[in-house]
Design a protein around this motif. Structure first.
Motif, PDB file in Angstrom:
ATOM      1  N   ILE A 297       0.660  -1.305  -0.173  1.00 23.84           N
ATOM      2  CA  ILE A 297       0.538   0.341  -0.266  1.00 23.84           C
ATOM      3  C   ILE A 297       1.162   1.285   0.301  1.00 23.84           C
ATOM      4  O   ILE A 297       1.901   1.988   0.828  1.00 23.84           O
ATOM      5  CB  ILE A 297      -0.517   0.078   1.069  1.00 23.84           C
ATOM      6  N   SER A 298       1.097   2.144  -1.279  1.00 24.37           N
ATOM      7  CA  SER A 298       1.716   3.183  -0.857  1.00 24.37           C
ATOM      8  C   SER A 298       0.981   4.301  -0.143  1.00 24.37           C
ATOM      9  O   SER A 298       0.408   5.513  -0.826  1.00 24.37           O
ATOM     10  CB  SER A 298       1.450   3.855  -2.578  1.00 24.37           C
ATOM     11  N   SER A 299       1.540   4.735   1.264  1.00 25.45           N
ATOM     12  CA  SER A 299       0.832   5.569   1.869  1.00 25.45           C
ATOM     13  C   SER A 299       2.265   5.165   3.164  1.00 25.45           C
ATOM     14  O   SER A 299       2.936   4.535   3.410  1.00 25.45           O
ATOM     15  CB  SER A 299      -0.493   5.079   2.618  1.00 25.45           C
ATOM     16  N   THR A 300       1.884   6.711   3.802  1.00 30.17           N
ATOM     17  CA  THR A 300       2.232   6.817   4.877  1.00 30.17           C
ATOM     18  C   THR A 300       1.562   6.574   6.105  1.00 30.17           C
ATOM     19  O   THR A 300       0.406   6.182   6.482  1.00 30.17           O
ATOM     20  CB  THR A 300       2.739   8.398   4.735  1.00 30.17           C
ATOM     21  N   ILE A 301       2.899   5.900   7.651  1.00 25.91           N
ATOM     22  CA  ILE A 301       2.309   5.354   8.059  1.00 25.91           C
ATOM     23  C   ILE A 301       2.495   7.051   9.679  1.00 25.91           C
ATOM     24  O   ILE A 301       2.511   7.899   8.907  1.00 25.91           O
ATOM     25  CB  ILE A 301       3.729   5.237   9.182  1.00 25.91           C
ATOM     26  N   LYS A 302       1.235   7.289   9.920  1.00 23.33           N
ATOM     27  CA  LYS A 302       1.249   8.483  10.879  1.00 23.33           C
ATOM     28  C   LYS A 302       0.218   8.778  12.284  1.00 23.33           C
ATOM     29  O   LYS A 302      -0.073   8.067  12.299  1.00 23.33           O
ATOM     30  CB  LYS A 302      -0.744   8.991  10.160  1.00 23.33           C
ATOM     31  N   VAL A 303       1.493   9.474  13.141  1.00 20.97           N
ATOM     32  CA  VAL A 303       1.265   9.319  13.706  1.00 20.97           C
ATOM     33  C   VAL A 303       0.297  10.885  14.648  1.00 20.97           C
ATOM     34  O   VAL A 303       0.440  11.655  14.095  1.00 20.97           O
ATOM     35  CB  VAL A 303       2.332   9.451  14.685  1.00 20.97           C
ATOM     36  N   PHE A 304      -1.389  10.979  14.897  1.00 15.79           N
ATOM     37  CA  PHE A 304      -1.643  12.506  15.748  1.00 15.79           C
ATOM     38  C   PHE A 304      -1.210  11.672  17.383  1.00 15.79           C
ATOM     39  O   PHE A 304      -1.785  11.229  17.842  1.00 15.79           O
ATOM     40  CB  PHE A 304      -2.997  11.444  15.105  1.00 15.79           C
ATOM     41  N   ILE A 305      -1.572  13.303  17.646  1.00 14.60           N
ATOM     42  CA  ILE A 305      -0.847  13.697  19.216  1.00 14.60           C
ATOM     43  C   ILE A 305      -1.860  14.709  19.940  1.00 14.60           C
ATOM     44  O   ILE A 305      -1.682  15.645  19.002  1.00 14.60           O
ATOM     45  CB  ILE A 305       0.297  14.157  19.397  1.00 14.60           C
ATOM     46  N   PHE A 306      -3.555  13.393  19.628  1.00 14.05           N
ATOM     47  CA  PHE A 306      -4.151  14.895  20.398  1.00 14.05           C
ATOM     48  C   PHE A 306      -4.243  14.937  22.272  1.00 14.05           C
ATOM     49  O   PHE A 306      -3.386  14.527  22.887  1.00 14.05           O
ATOM     50  CB  PHE A 306      -6.139  13.909  20.426  1.00 14.05           C
ATOM     51  N   ASP A 307      -5.113  16.607  22.357  1.00 10.06           N
ATOM     52  CA  ASP A 307      -4.949  16.371  23.864  1.00 10.06           C
ATOM     53  C   ASP A 307      -5.217  14.849  25.014  1.00 10.06           C
ATOM     54  O   ASP A 307      -4.701  14.874  25.840  1.00 10.06           O
ATOM     55  CB  ASP A 307      -5.936  17.026  24.311  1.00 10.06           C
ATOM     56  N   ASN A 308      -6.273  13.758  24.728  1.00 11.21           N
ATOM     57  CA  ASN A 308      -6.657  13.035  25.004  1.00 11.21           C
ATOM     58  C   ASN A 308      -6.276  11.793  24.708  1.00 11.21           C
ATOM     59  O   ASN A 308      -6.016  10.658  25.452  1.00 11.21           O
ATOM     60  CB  ASN A 308      -8.311  12.699  25.548  1.00 11.21           C
ATOM     61  N   ARG A 309      -5.094  11.608  23.344  1.00 13.68           N
ATOM     62  CA  ARG A 309      -4.661  10.087  22.965  1.00 13.68           C
ATOM     63  C   ARG A 309      -3.238  10.255  22.038  1.00 13.68           C
ATOM     64  O   ARG A 309      -3.156  11.835  21.195  1.00 13.68           O
ATOM     65  CB  ARG A 309      -5.696   9.402  22.553  1.00 13.68           C
ATOM     66  N   ILE A 310      -2.724   9.229  21.335  1.00  9.93           N
ATOM     67  CA  ILE A 310      -2.210   8.708  20.545  1.00  9.93           C
ATOM     68  C   ILE A 310      -2.697   8.169  19.069  1.00  9.93           C
ATOM     69  O   ILE A 310      -3.029   7.214  20.045  1.00  9.93           O
ATOM     70  CB  ILE A 310      -0.809   9.086  21.007  1.00  9.93           C
ATOM     71  N   GLU A 311      -2.897   8.383  18.633  1.00  7.02           N
ATOM     72  CA  GLU A 311      -3.517   7.126  17.141  1.00  7.02           C
ATOM     73  C   GLU A 311      -1.573   7.045  16.123  1.00  7.02           C
ATOM     74  O   GLU A 311      -1.488   7.761  15.924  1.00  7.02           O
ATOM     75  CB  GLU A 311      -4.218   8.319  16.624  1.00  7.02           C
ATOM     76  N   ILE A 312      -1.895   6.183  16.136  1.00  8.96           N
ATOM     77  CA  ILE A 312      -0.347   5.106  14.930  1.00  8.96           C
ATOM     78  C   ILE A 312      -1.487   4.253  14.480  1.00  8.96           C
ATOM     79  O   ILE A 312      -1.635   3.674  14.620  1.00  8.96           O
ATOM     80  CB  ILE A 312       0.614   4.434  16.137  1.00  8.96           C
ATOM     81  N   ILE A 313      -0.767   5.322  13.492  1.00 13.68           N
ATOM     82  CA  ILE A 313      -2.418   4.598  12.238  1.00 13.68           C
ATOM     83  C   ILE A 313      -1.083   3.575  10.925  1.00 13.68           C
ATOM     84  O   ILE A 313      -0.558   4.675  10.492  1.00 13.68           O
ATOM     85  CB  ILE A 313      -3.768   5.527  11.699  1.00 13.68           C
ATOM     86  N   SER A 314      -1.310   2.626  10.774  1.00  7.00           N
ATOM     87  CA  SER A 314      -0.406   1.714   9.835  1.00  7.00           C
ATOM     88  C   SER A 314      -0.858   1.306   8.843  1.00  7.00           C
ATOM     89  O   SER A 314      -2.127   0.504   9.049  1.00  7.00           O
ATOM     90  CB  SER A 314       0.077   1.074  10.492  1.00  7.00           C
ATOM     91  N   PRO A 315      -0.538   1.745   7.530  1.00 10.01           N
ATOM     92  CA  PRO A 315      -1.405   0.790   5.981  1.00 10.01           C
ATOM     93  C   PRO A 315      -1.409  -0.486   6.308  1.00 10.01           C
ATOM     94  O   PRO A 315      -0.681  -1.115   6.963  1.00 10.01           O
ATOM     95  CB  PRO A 315      -0.208   1.046   5.370  1.00 10.01           C
ATOM     96  N   GLY A 316      -2.498  -1.027   5.722  1.00 10.85           N
ATOM     97  CA  GLY A 316      -2.947  -2.497   5.802  1.00 10.85           C
ATOM     98  C   GLY A 316      -3.568  -2.837   6.925  1.00 10.85           C
ATOM     99  O   GLY A 316      -3.494  -3.140   7.890  1.00 10.85           O
ATOM    100  N   LYS A 317      -4.325  -3.985   6.640  1.00 15.78           N
ATOM    101  CA  LYS A 317      -4.806  -4.877   8.427  1.00 15.78           C
ATOM    102  C   LYS A 317      -4.409  -5.667   8.933  1.00 15.78           C
ATOM    103  O   LYS A 317      -3.043  -5.930   7.815  1.00 15.78           O
ATOM    104  CB  LYS A 317      -6.788  -5.291   7.193  1.00 15.78           C
ATOM    105  N   LEU A 318      -4.686  -6.507   9.179  1.00 14.65           N
ATOM    106  CA  LEU A 318      -4.000  -7.867   9.649  1.00 14.65           C
ATOM    107  C   LEU A 318      -3.783  -8.676   8.961  1.00 14.65           C
ATOM    108  O   LEU A 318      -5.470  -8.468   8.308  1.00 14.65           O
ATOM    109  CB  LEU A 318      -5.085  -7.750  11.035  1.00 14.65           C
ATOM    110  N   PRO A 319      -3.226  -9.012   8.560  1.00 12.94           N
ATOM    111  CA  PRO A 319      -2.365 -10.188   7.552  1.00 12.94           C
ATOM    112  C   PRO A 319      -3.284 -11.663   7.553  1.00 12.94           C
ATOM    113  O   PRO A 319      -3.116 -12.208   9.080  1.00 12.94           O
ATOM    114  CB  PRO A 319      -0.562 -10.595   7.291  1.00 12.94           C
ATOM    115  N   ASN A 320      -3.703 -12.325   6.768  1.00 12.67           N
ATOM    116  CA  ASN A 320      -4.270 -13.385   6.925  1.00 12.67           C
ATOM    117  C   ASN A 320      -5.442 -13.809   7.701  1.00 12.67           C
ATOM    118  O   ASN A 320      -6.083 -13.404   7.740  1.00 12.67           O
ATOM    119  CB  ASN A 320      -3.047 -14.781   7.522  1.00 12.67           C
ATOM    120  N   THR A 321      -4.806 -14.354   8.803  1.00 16.40           N
ATOM    121  CA  THR A 321      -6.432 -14.886   9.792  1.00 16.40           C
ATOM    122  C   THR A 321      -6.194 -14.478  10.770  1.00 16.40           C
ATOM    123  O   THR A 321      -6.992 -14.872  12.418  1.00 16.40           O
ATOM    124  CB  THR A 321      -6.077 -16.347   9.986  1.00 16.40           C
ATOM    125  N   LEU A 322      -5.138 -13.456  11.565  1.00 18.59           N
ATOM    126  CA  LEU A 322      -5.120 -12.629  12.933  1.00 18.59           C
ATOM    127  C   LEU A 322      -5.768 -11.944  12.712  1.00 18.59           C
ATOM    128  O   LEU A 322      -6.519 -11.431  12.050  1.00 18.59           O
ATOM    129  CB  LEU A 322      -3.765 -12.027  12.446  1.00 18.59           C
TER     130      LEU A 322
END
Length: 385
Positions: A297-322
């Motif tokens: 997937i031609s996309s970036t990893i994204k890190v958002f730091i909000f006042d109440n949380r941090i979100e780390i967003i990684s391209p791709g759903k869990l692989p196979n049967t995970l």
């Protein structure tokens, strides 16, 4: 399946998982439908139901026999690679309907007799033409790994040779000279070069500038004022981080830690302070995003730091049967075997499936989201008030 279950399905109409057919007479046509289900998430083809009205139009005894035979033959002869299907006859409102169960394929991409690859698109189907999508279908069946693909235009000169030599010492306890091999030979043995071209895994681990060849494989970080992604205010923001995986890790970790509060753990002016979020949690989730993301997937990893949380967003759903439950107890299926095998010598990565359980142990309120539709995996770390 009983009559009530079937009626419930019919009342909900067609979807990505359910399709109606009044009759099936063409092996090529039904084969294409099976291909689409096999290349997606599997589903049901219900024969004896009008796809426009949802009305039941049951099959005669002769039609039941002929349809079952046609379905079996089509699954074997009109789907490449062949699939196995399960059919059942359900009696509803004194009429007989065939329900064909199509499982998600294990040899993707499946194709029809004309060599066309189909996937489900809502209740319909569509052709797959893009090379990237075909590669991801191969990946999902374990027949292709992104980090093993060769990167056109690269040579051994695109590696940071000094960094690679340090890695070899860490991995083998010997220098390249002591191994008695050339740098190219060692790279070849590690699956990082072939035909003079670097594999994606070799480029990501040791490249001088991987983004010269893969511009979107960066990390974007923003510290936002408030708790909404639509906010126009931010506290900290930089251009997307570039570099090899070690550089991406260090730059991103530095960004996150400098935007977190520090808290005193004991009373007293001289007492030491700690980050509001355990550093181990951040390290584990960041390494997980870099090693296990989907590099098809031609996309970036994204890190958002909000006042109440941090979100780390990684391209791709869990692989196979995970699943989320799997990874919480330490189940691991490597998506990128070159990275998985070698990252432990340059990053704080163990590679035995313990990362997520360790992150949860340090941060029990950690939230993990496997977004199948958007094809992203998100880790949400709660911040202290």
């Amino acid at each position: 399946m009983d009559a009530l279950e079937l009626l419930d399905l019919i009342q909900m109409g067609e979807s990505s998982k359910v399709q109606f057919k009044v009759r099936v007479n063409n092996a090529n046509s039904i084969g294409a439908e099976m291909v689409a289900f096999s290349n997606t998430k599997g589903g049901l083809i219900i024969i004896g139901v009008d796809d426009k009205t949802g009305e039941i139009n049951g099959l005669s005894f002769e039609e039941l026999q002929a349809t079952n035979e046609l379905l079996a033959n089509s699954a074997s002869n009109n789907v490449k690679a062949p699939i196995y299907i399960y059919t059942e006859t359900v009696k509803v409102e004194e009429q007989y309907v065939i329900v064909a169960h199509i499982s998600e394929g294990s040899s993707k991409p499946h194709m029809d007799n004309n060599g066309i690859i189909w996937v489900k698109n809502g209740s319909d189907k569509r052709k797959v033409i893009a090379k990237e999508e075909i590669a991801r279908l191969l990946q999902s069946s374990g027949n292709l790994f992104a980090d093993e693909t060769l990167v056109n235009g690269t040579t051994v000169n695109d590696l940071d040779e000094d960094f690679f030599k340090e890695f070899i010492i860490s991995k083998t306890k010997k220098t390249i000279e002591e191994l008695g091999q050339s740098t190219s030979a060692v790279l070849s043995n590690l699956g990082m070069i072939k035909e003079g071209k670097l594999s994606l895994g070799g480029l990501l681990l040791f490249g001088k500038n991987p983004q010269q060849f893969r511009p979107t494989f960066t990390v974007q970080c923003v510290s936002i004022v408030g708790n909404d992604i639509s906010s126009n205010e931010y506290r900290d923001k930089e251009e997307p981080f570039s570099g090899n995986l070690k550089e991406l890790y260090e730059k991103t970790l530095s960004f996150i830690t400098r935007n977190l509060r520090k808290q005193q753990t004991k009373d007293g002016f001289n007492s030491q302070s700690e980050l509001e979020i355990p550093i181990q949690t951040i390290e584990e989730l960041l390494v997980n995003a870099l090693i296990h993301r989907d590099y098809f997937i031609s996309s970036t990893i994204k890190v958002f730091i909000f006042d109440n949380r941090i979100e780390i967003i990684s391209p791709g759903k869990l692989p196979n049967t995970l699943t989320i439950d799997n990874i919480k107890i330490g189940t691991s299926i490597p998506r990128n075997p070159i990275l998985f095998t070698n990252a432990r010598y340059i990053l704080p990565f163990v590679g035995v499936g313990s990362g997520i359980p360790r992150a949860i142990e340090n941060s029990p309120d950690l939230e993990l989201i496997n977004d199948v539709d958007r094809e992203v995996f998100t880790s949400i770390i709660k911040r202290t008030e």
